[in-house]
Design a protein around this motif. Structure first.
Motif, PDB file in Angstrom:
ATOM      1  N   ILE A 165      49.038  49.573  40.698  1.00  0.00           N
ATOM      2  CA  ILE A 165      49.129  48.631  41.982  1.00  0.00           C
ATOM      3  C   ILE A 165      48.521  47.576  41.739  1.00  0.00           C
ATOM      4  O   ILE A 165      47.185  47.133  42.008  1.00  0.00           O
ATOM      5  N   PRO A 166      49.035  46.899  40.985  1.00  0.00           N
ATOM      6  CA  PRO A 166      48.624  45.264  40.538  1.00  0.00           C
ATOM      7  C   PRO A 166      48.274  44.253  41.630  1.00  0.00           C
ATOM      8  O   PRO A 166      47.194  43.505  41.422  1.00  0.00           O
ATOM      9  N   GLN A 167      48.818  44.528  42.687  1.00  0.00           N
ATOM     10  CA  GLN A 167      48.302  43.828  43.918  1.00  0.00           C
ATOM     11  C   GLN A 167      46.838  43.940  44.480  1.00  0.00           C
ATOM     12  O   GLN A 167      46.045  42.992  45.121  1.00  0.00           O
ATOM     13  N   GLU A 168      46.065  45.119  43.827  1.00  0.00           N
ATOM     14  CA  GLU A 168      44.844  45.302  44.217  1.00  0.00           C
ATOM     15  C   GLU A 168      43.944  44.510  43.197  1.00  0.00           C
ATOM     16  O   GLU A 168      42.719  44.142  43.620  1.00  0.00           O
ATOM     17  N   GLY A 169      44.618  44.126  42.247  1.00  0.00           N
ATOM     18  CA  GLY A 169      43.772  43.187  41.192  1.00  0.00           C
ATOM     19  C   GLY A 169      42.657  43.615  40.658  1.00  0.00           C
ATOM     20  O   GLY A 169      41.422  43.190  40.070  1.00  0.00           O
ATOM     21  N   ARG A 274      43.620  53.082  50.868  1.00  0.00           N
ATOM     22  CA  ARG A 274      44.064  51.664  50.884  1.00  0.00           C
ATOM     23  C   ARG A 274      45.053  51.418  51.805  1.00  0.00           C
ATOM     24  O   ARG A 274      45.036  50.459  52.414  1.00  0.00           O
TER      25      ARG A 274
END
Length: 295
Positions: A165-169, A274
């Motif tokens: 989930i790269p958008q969570e950083g 989330r």
């Protein structure tokens, strides 16, 4: 949020009250909005609240609080829930449920504390009081009260999920390093201590910036004192965090375990909540940022 949630609405609560506590049948019933995931809460009149488990896993909390809260309360510096009635399964609702006295106050919010240092002192006083309690009866083990290693598989699985989930950083490499440091820390060598074991902002009530009540003791029991250090990272800013630590005289190993436990809970919560629970997800993101910045 979960597939096993039992449906609850105001009509069900009304029927339960009428059938088991007719003296309160004429009082208004209104759903109380909450970010909690285990219980539904309904205001009952002006001075009471009905708390009903949403899932099977929370059903045992009613009996646990009924047994232990009256015995713990006299030893604590803050107000805790007072049971006024305990309901039985009925009307298609399958579990025991509770009626408590309503406690005034607001949930504190990380980044918006008016008295962070004094709140840290209040929290430390509560945690220290819990730790000092000795009761003759055998106490239950607190939820999450066991060794850090018992959380390893679930924590690593959550880290791997967050990699996807790269958008969570989330810096998953840094999170793994903090977690592995917690695993290496010496285990608690003293006797198990009494714990609330779920000191999330949603389980704290403040007034004028000061702690007035601690609620939801469903995870209570004894275990590693690191389990009640959660507010250091899920709520308190840097200076207040250090005040909290110094007031409790936390050694390095316990601090490292506490940080790892708090991070673990957040890592597990974020991918799970989330898209379904903004309150839980927001706090999880805050914890992850705080812990990794501190590390």
């Amino acid at each position: 949020m979960r597939s096993d949630v039992h449906p609850i609405d105001g009509d069900l609560v009304r029927r339960l009250i009428v059938g088991q506590f007719p003296q309160w049948a004429g009082l208004a019933i209104k759903r109380f909005p909450s970010g909690g995931t285990v219980n539904a809460m309904y205001r009952l009149g002006d001075h009471m609240v009905v708390r009903l488990p949403l899932v099977q896993g929370g059903a045992g909390d009613v009996d646990k609080e009924r047994m232990w809260l009256p015995r713990l309360a006299p030893h604590l510096p803050t107000t805790v829930p007072t049971g006024l009635g305990y309901g039985e399964p009925a009307e298609g609702y399958p579990w025991a449920w509770s009626v408590y006295r309503w406690l005034e106050g607001e949930n504190p919010e990380a980044g918006a504390l008016s008295e962070p240092v004094r709140l840290a002192e209040d929290l430390a006083e509560f945690v220290a009081a819990m730790r000092s309690i000795t009761l003759s009866d055998a106490a239950p083990q607190a939820h999450r009260g066991g060794p850090v290693a018992s959380l390893d598989a679930e924590t690593r699985a959550a880290i791997e999920e967050l990699r996807g989930i790269p958008q969570e950083g989330v810096d998953c490499t840094a999170a793994t390093a903090v977690w592995e440091e917690a695993l290496r820390a010496p285990v608690w060598g003293g006797p198990p201590v009494w714990l609330h074991a779920d000191l999330m902002p949603g389980n704290l009530l403040v007034d004028g910036g000061r702690l007035t009540s601690v609620i939801d003791f469903g995870c209570l029991g004894t275990g590693d004192p690191a389990c009640d250090l959660f507010p250091a990272w899920n709520l308190l800013p840097t200076k207040a965090r250090e005040v909290f630590r110094q007031a409790l005289r936390v050694d390095d190993a316990t601090w490292i375990r506490g940080r790892g436990r708090t991070l673990s809970q957040a890592l597990i919560a974020l991918p799970y909540y989330r898209e379904t629970n903004p309150t839980m997800a927001h706090n999880a993101r805050h914890v992850i940022r705080t812990v990794l910045q501190e590390g």
